[in-house]
Enzyme design. Structure first.
Site, PDB file in Angstrom:
ATOM      1  N   SER A 215       0.835  -1.162  -0.118  1.00  0.00           N
ATOM      2  CA  SER A 215       0.038   0.015  -0.086  1.00  0.00           C
ATOM      3  C   SER A 215       0.982   1.154  -0.072  1.00  0.00           C
ATOM      4  O   SER A 215       1.952   1.327   0.582  1.00  0.00           O
ATOM      5  CB  SER A 215      -1.045   0.028   1.237  1.00  0.00           C
ATOM      6  OG  SER A 215      -1.737  -1.110   1.134  1.00  0.00           O
TER       7      SER A 215
HETATM    8  N1  SAH Z   1      -0.647  -5.123   4.005  1.00  0.00           N
HETATM    9  C1  SAH Z   1      -0.175  -5.440   2.809  1.00  0.00           C
HETATM   10  C2  SAH Z   1      -0.603  -5.034   1.748  1.00  0.00           C
HETATM   11  C3  SAH Z   1      -1.646  -5.977   1.168  1.00  0.00           C
HETATM   12  S1  SAH Z   1      -2.160  -6.145  -0.435  1.00  0.00           S
HETATM   13  C4  SAH Z   1       1.408  -4.875   2.814  1.00  0.00           C
HETATM   14  O1  SAH Z   1       1.647  -3.900   4.055  1.00  0.00           O
HETATM   15  O2  SAH Z   1       2.261  -5.124   1.960  1.00  0.00           O
HETATM   16  C5  SAH Z   1      -3.520  -7.137   0.038  1.00  0.00           C
HETATM   17  C6  SAH Z   1      -3.140  -8.609   0.263  1.00  0.00           C
HETATM   18  O3  SAH Z   1      -4.453  -9.283   0.864  1.00  0.00           O
HETATM   19  C7  SAH Z   1      -2.512  -9.442  -0.863  1.00  0.00           C
HETATM   20  O4  SAH Z   1      -1.481  -9.946  -0.356  1.00  0.00           O
HETATM   21  C8  SAH Z   1      -3.612 -10.343  -1.053  1.00  0.00           C
HETATM   22  O5  SAH Z   1      -3.211 -11.778  -1.450  1.00  0.00           O
HETATM   23  C9  SAH Z   1      -4.282 -10.635   0.254  1.00  0.00           C
HETATM   24  N2  SAH Z   1      -5.548 -11.204   0.436  1.00  0.00           N
HETATM   25  C10 SAH Z   1      -6.748 -10.829  -0.411  1.00  0.00           C
HETATM   26  N3  SAH Z   1      -7.735 -11.648   0.129  1.00  0.00           N
HETATM   27  C11 SAH Z   1      -7.283 -12.456   1.179  1.00  0.00           C
HETATM   28  C12 SAH Z   1      -7.969 -13.276   2.330  1.00  0.00           C
HETATM   29  N4  SAH Z   1      -9.276 -13.581   1.957  1.00  0.00           N
HETATM   30  N5  SAH Z   1      -7.291 -13.656   3.173  1.00  0.00           N
HETATM   31  C13 SAH Z   1      -5.910 -13.269   3.349  1.00  0.00           C
HETATM   32  N6  SAH Z   1      -5.223 -12.498   2.543  1.00  0.00           N
HETATM   33  C14 SAH Z   1      -5.996 -12.001   1.440  1.00  0.00           C
END
Ligand code: SAH
Length: 219
Positions: free
Chosen positions: A52
């Site tokens: 993000s």
């Molecule tokens: N917090 C992260 C950004 C995450 S982007 C950072 O600091 O880099 C969103 C993430 O959510 C992705 O890696 C995606 O694979 C994950 N995601 C999406 N749906 C999900 C679910 N149901 N359970 C766990 N992870 C999920």
């Protein structure tokens, strides 16, 4: 990054600003993007996902009102950057990621930063939370949900706070949920764009064709 993108846009929590000033964000972006690690945008990571934008990390963290010892659930470990920010703020974090490869890389980074005992990474569907680890003082969902996931609200402690982007796959409202007994207050905290939450309380696997996800969208 801290002065222009965060303080300049109204992030007031000095502890959050200090942690983000000292945490090396370049460790969390793919090789080749290190020179833009502090730029004002989300950046692509593996598996079609993203780390993000710094402002969004700061805003979500501030809304959570974290403090030492707070038990936090993060849904969407991604690069591990958000989890590292929470850990450096003294939180004890359970972070769930559906992509095992992302979870593995994040695990190594957090261990190298000495945060192993503060962050537990679990591979699975975080849209249903972690009932076995509940209740949580804070829940941060770092992927876009079609609605406020009921299972997650139910895993908040009394007085607990959840920050979750809610809306379509293209645009969401950053939403703060505060639990007061059996009542859940919601507050709209501004527009945002996240990659979709995929899973039982999320969008379907085919929510957003990969070619439509811009990956470097500035929030
Ligand atoms: N917090 C992260 C950004 C995450 S982007 C950072 O600091 O880099 C969103 C993430 O959510 C992705 O890696 C995606 O694979 C994950 N995601 C999406 N749906 C999900 C679910 N149901 N359970 C766990 N992870 C999920």
């Amino acid at each position: 990054m801290v002065e222009r993108q965060l303080r300049g846009r109204g992030i007031l929590d000095e502890t959050v600003l200090a942690v983000m000033a000292s945490l090396p964000r370049e460790l969390f972006v793919p090789p080749g993007l290190q020179s833009v690690a502090y730029s004002d945008e989300a950046l692509p990571i593996a598996a079609g996902q993203s780390i993000s934008q710094p402002y969004m990390v700061a805003r979500m963290t501030e809304l959570l009102e974290p403090g030492p010892g707070m038990h936090v659930l993060e849904v969407g470990t991604g690069s591990g950057y958000q989890a590292a920010v929470l850990a450096r703020l003294g939180c004890v974090v359970v972070s769930v990621e559906r992509h095992a490869d992302l979870a593995g890389v994040a695990r190594v980074r957090l261990d190298e930063l000495g945060l192993a005992d503060r962050v537990r990474i679990v591979v699975g569907d975080g849209s249903v939370g972690r009932p076995e680890d509940a209740p949580f003082g804070g829940i941060l969902v770092t992927a876009a949900a079609p609605w406020i996931p009921d299972a997650l609200s139910g895993q908040l402690a009394d007085g607990g706070r959840m920050v979750v982007p809610v809306g379509s796959t293209r645009h969401q409202e950053l939403t703060l949920v505060v639990r007061r007994g059996d009542t859940f207050e919601t507050h709209d905290c501004g527009a945002c764009v996240f990659v979709p939450l995929v899973g039982e309380a999320g969008f379907g696997e085919t929510a957003l064709p990969h070619h439509l996800w811009p990956g470097r969208l500035s929030l």
